[in-house]
Design an enzyme around this catalytic site. Structure first.
Site, PDB file in Angstrom:
ATOM      1  N   SER A  27       0.821  -1.211   0.000  1.00  0.00           N
ATOM      2  CA  SER A  27       0.000   0.000   0.000  1.00  0.00           C
ATOM      3  C   SER A  27       0.852   1.257   0.000  1.00  0.00           C
ATOM      4  CB  SER A  27      -0.841   0.075   1.275  1.00  0.00           C
ATOM      5  OG  SER A  27      -1.686  -1.002   1.388  1.00  0.00           O
ATOM      6  N   HIS A  53      -1.157  -3.025  -7.264  1.00  0.00           N
ATOM      7  CA  HIS A  53      -1.850  -2.561  -6.059  1.00  0.00           C
ATOM      8  C   HIS A  53      -3.359  -2.652  -6.246  1.00  0.00           C
ATOM      9  CE1 HIS A  53      -2.969   0.760  -3.050  1.00  0.00           C
ATOM     10  NE2 HIS A  53      -2.770  -0.373  -2.410  1.00  0.00           N
ATOM     11  N   GLU A  76      -3.749  -0.511  -9.677  1.00  0.00           N
ATOM     12  CA  GLU A  76      -2.623   0.387  -9.948  1.00  0.00           C
ATOM     13  C   GLU A  76      -1.416  -0.482 -10.324  1.00  0.00           C
ATOM     14  OE1 GLU A  76      -3.479   4.330  -7.195  1.00  0.00           O
ATOM     15  OE2 GLU A  76      -2.393   2.707  -6.241  1.00  0.00           O
ATOM     16  N   ASN A 109      -3.743   5.931  -2.555  1.00  0.00           N
ATOM     17  CA  ASN A 109      -3.422   6.060  -1.119  1.00  0.00           C
ATOM     18  C   ASN A 109      -2.774   7.386  -0.749  1.00  0.00           C
ATOM     19  OD1 ASN A 109      -4.587   3.704  -0.445  1.00  0.00           O
ATOM     20  ND2 ASN A 109      -2.691   2.518  -0.297  1.00  0.00           N
TER      21      ASN A 109
HETATM   22  N1  CAA Z   1     -17.042 -10.312  -3.000  1.00  0.00           N
HETATM   23  C1  CAA Z   1     -18.025 -10.261  -3.906  1.00  0.00           C
HETATM   24  N2  CAA Z   1     -19.040  -9.375  -3.812  1.00  0.00           N
HETATM   25  C2  CAA Z   1     -19.050  -8.515  -2.777  1.00  0.00           C
HETATM   26  C3  CAA Z   1     -18.063  -8.517  -1.792  1.00  0.00           C
HETATM   27  C4  CAA Z   1     -17.009  -9.467  -1.939  1.00  0.00           C
HETATM   28  N3  CAA Z   1     -16.012  -9.522  -1.079  1.00  0.00           N
HETATM   29  N4  CAA Z   1     -18.335  -7.531  -0.889  1.00  0.00           N
HETATM   30  C5  CAA Z   1     -19.467  -6.930  -1.292  1.00  0.00           C
HETATM   31  N5  CAA Z   1     -19.902  -7.528  -2.430  1.00  0.00           N
HETATM   32  C6  CAA Z   1     -21.036  -7.125  -3.246  1.00  0.00           C
HETATM   33  C7  CAA Z   1     -22.384  -7.342  -2.598  1.00  0.00           C
HETATM   34  O1  CAA Z   1     -22.910  -8.607  -2.898  1.00  0.00           O
HETATM   35  C8  CAA Z   1     -23.223  -6.219  -3.202  1.00  0.00           C
HETATM   36  O2  CAA Z   1     -23.701  -6.548  -4.483  1.00  0.00           O
HETATM   37  P1  CAA Z   1     -25.108  -5.905  -5.027  1.00  0.00           P
HETATM   38  O3  CAA Z   1     -25.001  -4.414  -4.868  1.00  0.00           O
HETATM   39  O4  CAA Z   1     -25.157  -6.327  -6.449  1.00  0.00           O
HETATM   40  O5  CAA Z   1     -26.139  -6.527  -4.148  1.00  0.00           O
HETATM   41  C9  CAA Z   1     -22.217  -5.109  -3.446  1.00  0.00           C
HETATM   42  O6  CAA Z   1     -20.925  -5.716  -3.459  1.00  0.00           O
HETATM   43  C10 CAA Z   1     -22.310  -4.086  -2.363  1.00  0.00           C
HETATM   44  O7  CAA Z   1     -22.102  -4.742  -1.108  1.00  0.00           O
HETATM   45  P2  CAA Z   1     -23.033  -4.547   0.170  1.00  0.00           P
HETATM   46  O8  CAA Z   1     -24.462  -4.370  -0.231  1.00  0.00           O
HETATM   47  O9  CAA Z   1     -22.682  -5.608   1.151  1.00  0.00           O
HETATM   48  O10 CAA Z   1     -22.516  -3.231   0.861  1.00  0.00           O
HETATM   49  P3  CAA Z   1     -22.391  -1.775   0.344  1.00  0.00           P
HETATM   50  O11 CAA Z   1     -23.372  -1.409  -0.695  1.00  0.00           O
HETATM   51  O12 CAA Z   1     -22.355  -0.994   1.597  1.00  0.00           O
HETATM   52  O13 CAA Z   1     -20.940  -1.747  -0.364  1.00  0.00           O
HETATM   53  C11 CAA Z   1     -18.573  -1.567  -0.345  1.00  0.00           C
HETATM   54  C12 CAA Z   1     -19.798  -2.214   0.296  1.00  0.00           C
HETATM   55  C13 CAA Z   1     -18.442  -2.067  -1.801  1.00  0.00           C
HETATM   56  C14 CAA Z   1     -17.370  -2.032   0.441  1.00  0.00           C
HETATM   57  C15 CAA Z   1     -18.749  -0.010  -0.349  1.00  0.00           C
HETATM   58  O14 CAA Z   1     -19.080   0.432   0.943  1.00  0.00           O
HETATM   59  C16 CAA Z   1     -17.511   0.725  -0.785  1.00  0.00           C
HETATM   60  O15 CAA Z   1     -17.242   0.882  -1.967  1.00  0.00           O
HETATM   61  N6  CAA Z   1     -16.699   1.213   0.208  1.00  0.00           N
HETATM   62  C17 CAA Z   1     -15.464   1.930  -0.042  1.00  0.00           C
HETATM   63  C18 CAA Z   1     -14.352   0.922  -0.205  1.00  0.00           C
HETATM   64  C19 CAA Z   1     -13.021   1.576  -0.524  1.00  0.00           C
HETATM   65  O16 CAA Z   1     -12.857   2.793  -0.545  1.00  0.00           O
HETATM   66  N7  CAA Z   1     -12.023   0.711  -0.752  1.00  0.00           N
HETATM   67  C20 CAA Z   1     -10.668   1.150  -0.948  1.00  0.00           C
HETATM   68  C21 CAA Z   1      -9.932   1.086   0.365  1.00  0.00           C
HETATM   69  S1  CAA Z   1      -8.277   1.627   0.237  1.00  0.00           S
HETATM   70  C22 CAA Z   1      -7.454   0.311  -0.326  1.00  0.00           C
HETATM   71  O17 CAA Z   1      -7.971  -0.770  -0.495  1.00  0.00           O
HETATM   72  C23 CAA Z   1      -6.021   0.516  -0.641  1.00  0.00           C
HETATM   73  C24 CAA Z   1      -5.044   0.326   0.476  1.00  0.00           C
HETATM   74  O18 CAA Z   1      -3.883   0.067   0.118  1.00  0.00           O
HETATM   75  C25 CAA Z   1      -5.349   0.486   1.900  1.00  0.00           C
HETATM   76  P1  NAD Z   2      -3.761  -9.216   6.416  1.00  0.00           P
HETATM   77  O1  NAD Z   2      -3.187  -9.023   7.779  1.00  0.00           O
HETATM   78  O2  NAD Z   2      -5.224  -9.430   6.280  1.00  0.00           O
HETATM   79  O3  NAD Z   2      -3.038 -10.488   5.716  1.00  0.00           O
HETATM   80  C1  NAD Z   2      -1.656 -10.661   5.672  1.00  0.00           C
HETATM   81  C2  NAD Z   2      -1.398 -12.155   5.686  1.00  0.00           C
HETATM   82  O4  NAD Z   2      -0.017 -12.415   5.402  1.00  0.00           O
HETATM   83  C3  NAD Z   2      -1.688 -12.812   7.046  1.00  0.00           C
HETATM   84  O5  NAD Z   2      -2.644 -13.839   6.862  1.00  0.00           O
HETATM   85  C4  NAD Z   2      -0.319 -13.392   7.482  1.00  0.00           C
HETATM   86  O6  NAD Z   2      -0.443 -14.636   8.152  1.00  0.00           O
HETATM   87  C5  NAD Z   2       0.387 -13.546   6.146  1.00  0.00           C
HETATM   88  N1  NAD Z   2       1.839 -13.518   6.233  1.00  0.00           N
HETATM   89  C6  NAD Z   2       2.629 -12.711   6.976  1.00  0.00           C
HETATM   90  N2  NAD Z   2       3.929 -12.985   6.707  1.00  0.00           N
HETATM   91  C7  NAD Z   2       3.943 -13.980   5.788  1.00  0.00           C
HETATM   92  C8  NAD Z   2       4.997 -14.681   5.093  1.00  0.00           C
HETATM   93  N3  NAD Z   2       6.273 -14.404   5.313  1.00  0.00           N
HETATM   94  N4  NAD Z   2       4.643 -15.629   4.202  1.00  0.00           N
HETATM   95  C9  NAD Z   2       3.339 -15.918   3.955  1.00  0.00           C
HETATM   96  N5  NAD Z   2       2.303 -15.287   4.574  1.00  0.00           N
HETATM   97  C10 NAD Z   2       2.616 -14.326   5.461  1.00  0.00           C
HETATM   98  O7  NAD Z   2      -3.258  -7.990   5.552  1.00  0.00           O
HETATM   99  P2  NAD Z   2      -3.904  -7.361   4.222  1.00  0.00           P
HETATM  100  O8  NAD Z   2      -4.838  -6.278   4.602  1.00  0.00           O
HETATM  101  O9  NAD Z   2      -4.353  -8.474   3.334  1.00  0.00           O
HETATM  102  O10 NAD Z   2      -2.623  -6.636   3.584  1.00  0.00           O
HETATM  103  C11 NAD Z   2      -1.629  -7.353   2.868  1.00  0.00           C
HETATM  104  C12 NAD Z   2      -0.825  -6.397   1.999  1.00  0.00           C
HETATM  105  O11 NAD Z   2      -1.722  -5.731   1.099  1.00  0.00           O
HETATM  106  C13 NAD Z   2      -0.079  -5.303   2.754  1.00  0.00           C
HETATM  107  O12 NAD Z   2       1.109  -5.002   2.078  1.00  0.00           O
HETATM  108  C14 NAD Z   2      -1.054  -4.136   2.684  1.00  0.00           C
HETATM  109  O13 NAD Z   2      -0.428  -2.884   2.830  1.00  0.00           O
HETATM  110  C15 NAD Z   2      -1.604  -4.318   1.280  1.00  0.00           C
HETATM  111  N6  NAD Z   2      -2.933  -3.735   1.017  1.00  0.00           N
HETATM  112  C16 NAD Z   2      -3.893  -3.737   1.992  1.00  0.00           C
HETATM  113  C17 NAD Z   2      -5.148  -3.184   1.717  1.00  0.00           C
HETATM  114  C18 NAD Z   2      -6.248  -3.167   2.742  1.00  0.00           C
HETATM  115  O14 NAD Z   2      -7.266  -2.480   2.542  1.00  0.00           O
HETATM  116  N7  NAD Z   2      -6.143  -3.890   3.844  1.00  0.00           N
HETATM  117  C19 NAD Z   2      -5.425  -2.674   0.434  1.00  0.00           C
HETATM  118  C20 NAD Z   2      -4.408  -2.732  -0.559  1.00  0.00           C
HETATM  119  C21 NAD Z   2      -3.167  -3.247  -0.244  1.00  0.00           C
END
Ligand code: CAA
Ligand code: NAD
Length: 310
Positions: free
Chosen positions: A143, A164, A176, A214
Site C-alpha cells: 500500500s 496494487h 494500480e 493512497n
Molecule cells: N465479493 C463479492 N461481492 C461482494 C463482496 C465481496 N467480497 N463484498 C461486497 N460484495 C457485493 C455485494 O454482494 C453487493 O452486491 P449488489 O449491490 O449487487 O447486491 C455489493 O458488493 C455491495 O455490497 P453490500 O451491499 O454488502 O454493501 P455496500 O453497498 O455498503 O458496499 C462496499 C460495500 C463495496 C465495500 C462499499 O461500501 C464501498 O465501496 N466502500 C469503499 C471501499 C473503498 O474505498 N475501498 C478502498 C480502500 S483503500 C485500499 O484498499 C487501498 C489500500 O492500500 C489500503
Molecule cells: P492481512 O493481515 O489481512 O493479511 C496478511 C497475511 O499475510 C496474514 O494472513 C499473514 O499470516 C500472512 N503472512 C505474513 N507474513 C507472511 C509470510 N512471510 N509468508 C506468507 N504469509 C505471510 O493484511 P492485508 O490487509 O491483506 O494486507 C496485505 C498487503 O496488502 C499489505 O502489504 C497491505 O499494505 C496491502 N494492502 C492492503 C489493503 C487493505 O485495505 N487492507 C489494500 C491494498 C493493499
C-alpha cells in the site's frame, strides 16, 4: 450493480482478454490475498494461495466460497446450475500451501500480499528469487512501501513491479500498476495485460509514496481521525458527513476500520519515518491506542466501531 457489470463482461468475453500468465502464486492469504485469489481463479487462471498460517488459509477458502456465490448469483441469475458450476470450477483452481518455496515452482506471476513490513517482504522475496523459474514476474501489493526498495534484494529487478489492488478486491474495479526504476517494458506490459484479463481497469503509476489512491486516501482518513481525536465531531457524524455531504460510499472512520487499523498505522508510520517534515503523516495517538489494544477494525470485530463476529 455497476461494479458487477465489469465482472460479467469480463467473464463472458474472457477469450478476448487472454494473458500470458496462466499460473499465479499469491503469498499472504489475508484480506487482500484471498480477494486476489478469487478474482484470478474466476478469470480461469490457476492459483496457489500461500500463508504461514494454515488456519488463515481455511478461513480464506470459506470466504472465497461465499464471495464466489455472490458473483455467481448475479452473473448466472437465470441459471442456478451454471452458477454452481462456476463456483465449483473457480474453487477447484485454487490450491493452498504453507510453503512459499514449493508454491512458486510453476508460477508465471507471484503477487505478494503479506504484512506491510519491508524486512519481512525482503526475507520472503530473497527466498523466492532463488526458488522461482527465471521467467516468473514478482509483484508486490504494497500500500505504501517503495517498489524499488522492495525489489532491491532480488536479482530479477527487470521482472519486478507493483500490482496494487483495492479492498474489497472482487468489487473494486481499479488496479494500480507500478513501474519501478528497473521494471522492464515487457514486464510492465504483461502486468497491464494480466490486470485486464482478471477484469480490472489498470492505471500506470510511478513508484511514489501511496501511488495515486493512497496518497489521497490515507491523509484523508488520518485527518478524519484527528477531527475525532480533537472531539470536533463523533465518528458517526464524521462518517455521515462524508457519505451524505460528499457522496462517498463509506465514511473515513468506517473505511479505516475496513482497511485495518494496523495497516493504516503501518502506512502512516512508514511515511512519517521517511518524510518527518510532512505533518499529514504525523502519528495519531488515538490510532496507536486502538492498534496497541488489538482493536484492528472489521477483521478483529472491533475498531472505532464494533462488528458482529462472522
Ligand atoms: N465479493 C463479492 N461481492 C461482494 C463482496 C465481496 N467480497 N463484498 C461486497 N460484495 C457485493 C455485494 O454482494 C453487493 O452486491 P449488489 O449491490 O449487487 O447486491 C455489493 O458488493 C455491495 O455490497 P453490500 O451491499 O454488502 O454493501 P455496500 O453497498 O455498503 O458496499 C462496499 C460495500 C463495496 C465495500 C462499499 O461500501 C464501498 O465501496 N466502500 C469503499 C471501499 C473503498 O474505498 N475501498 C478502498 C480502500 S483503500 C485500499 O484498499 C487501498 C489500500 O492500500 C489500503
Ligand atoms: P492481512 O493481515 O489481512 O493479511 C496478511 C497475511 O499475510 C496474514 O494472513 C499473514 O499470516 C500472512 N503472512 C505474513 N507474513 C507472511 C509470510 N512471510 N509468508 C506468507 N504469509 C505471510 O493484511 P492485508 O490487509 O491483506 O494486507 C496485505 C498487503 O496488502 C499489505 O502489504 C497491505 O499494505 C496491502 N494492502 C492492503 C489493503 C487493505 O485495505 N487492507 C489494500 C491494498 C493493499
Amino acid at each position: 450493480m455497476i461494479q458487477f457489470g465489469i465482472i460479467v463482461r469480463n467473464l463472458s468475453s474472457s477469450s478476448a482478454l487472454q494473458s500470458a500468465i496462466k499460473n499465479v502464486t499469491i503469498i499472504g492469504g489475508g484480506l487482500m490475498g484471498s480477494g486476489i485469489a478469487q478474482v484470478t481463479a474466476q478469470a480461469g487462471q490457476n492459483v496457489t494461495l500461500v500463508d504461514v498460517n494454515a488456519d488463515v488459509l481455511s478461513k480464506s477458502q470459506k470466504s472465497i466460497n461465499i464471495n464466489l456465490g455472490k458473483v455467481a448469483k448475479k452473473v448466472f441469475k437465470e441459471n442456478p446450475q451454471e452458477a454452481e458450476k462456476f463456483v465449483t470450477e473457480s474453487l477447484a483452481r485454487i490450491k493452498t500451501s504453507t510453503d512459499p518455496v514449493s508454491a512458486v515452482q510453476t508460477a508465471d506471476l507471484v503477487v505478494e500480499a503479506i504484512v506491510e513490513n519491508i524486512d519481512v517482504k525482503h526475507q520472503l522475496f530473497q527466498k523466492l528469487d532463488s526458488a522461482a523459474p527465471s521467467h516468473t514476474i514478482f509483484a508486490s501489493n504494497t500500500s505504501s512501501l517503495s517498489i524499488n526498495e522492495i525489489a532491491s534484494i532480488v536479482k530479477r529487478k527487470d521482472k519486478f513491479g507493483g500490482l496494487h489492488f483495492f479492498n474489497p478486491v472482487p468489487v473494486m474495479r481499479l488496479l494500480e500498476v507500478v513501474r519501478g526504476a528497473e521494471t522492464s517494458e515487457a514486464t510492465y506490459k504483461t502486468m497491464m495485460e494480466w490486470g485486464k484479463s482478471i477484469g480490472k481497469t489498470c492505471i500506470t503509476c510511478k513508484d511514489t509514496p501511496g501511488f495515486v489512491v493512497n496518497r489521497l486516501l490515507v491523509p484523508y482518513m488520518a485527518e478524519a481521525l484527528r477531527l475525532l481525536e480533537r472531539g470536533d465531531a463523533s465518528a458517526r457524524d464524521i462518517d455521515i458527513a462524508m457519505k451524505l455531504g460528499a457522496g462517498y460510499p463509506m465514511g473515513p472512520i468506517e473505511l479505516a476500520d475496513y482497511v485495518g487499523l494496523d495497516t493504516t498505522k503501518f502506512i502512516l508510520d512508514g511515511w512519517h519515518k521517511k518524510y518527518p517534515e510532512q505533518p499529514l503523516f504525523n502519528p495519531i495517538p488515538i490510532l496507536d491506542k486502538h492498534v496497541a489494544e488489538g482493536k484492528l477494525g472489521l477483521k478483529t470485530g472491533e475498531g472505532f466501531y464494533k462488528y458482529e463476529k462472522k
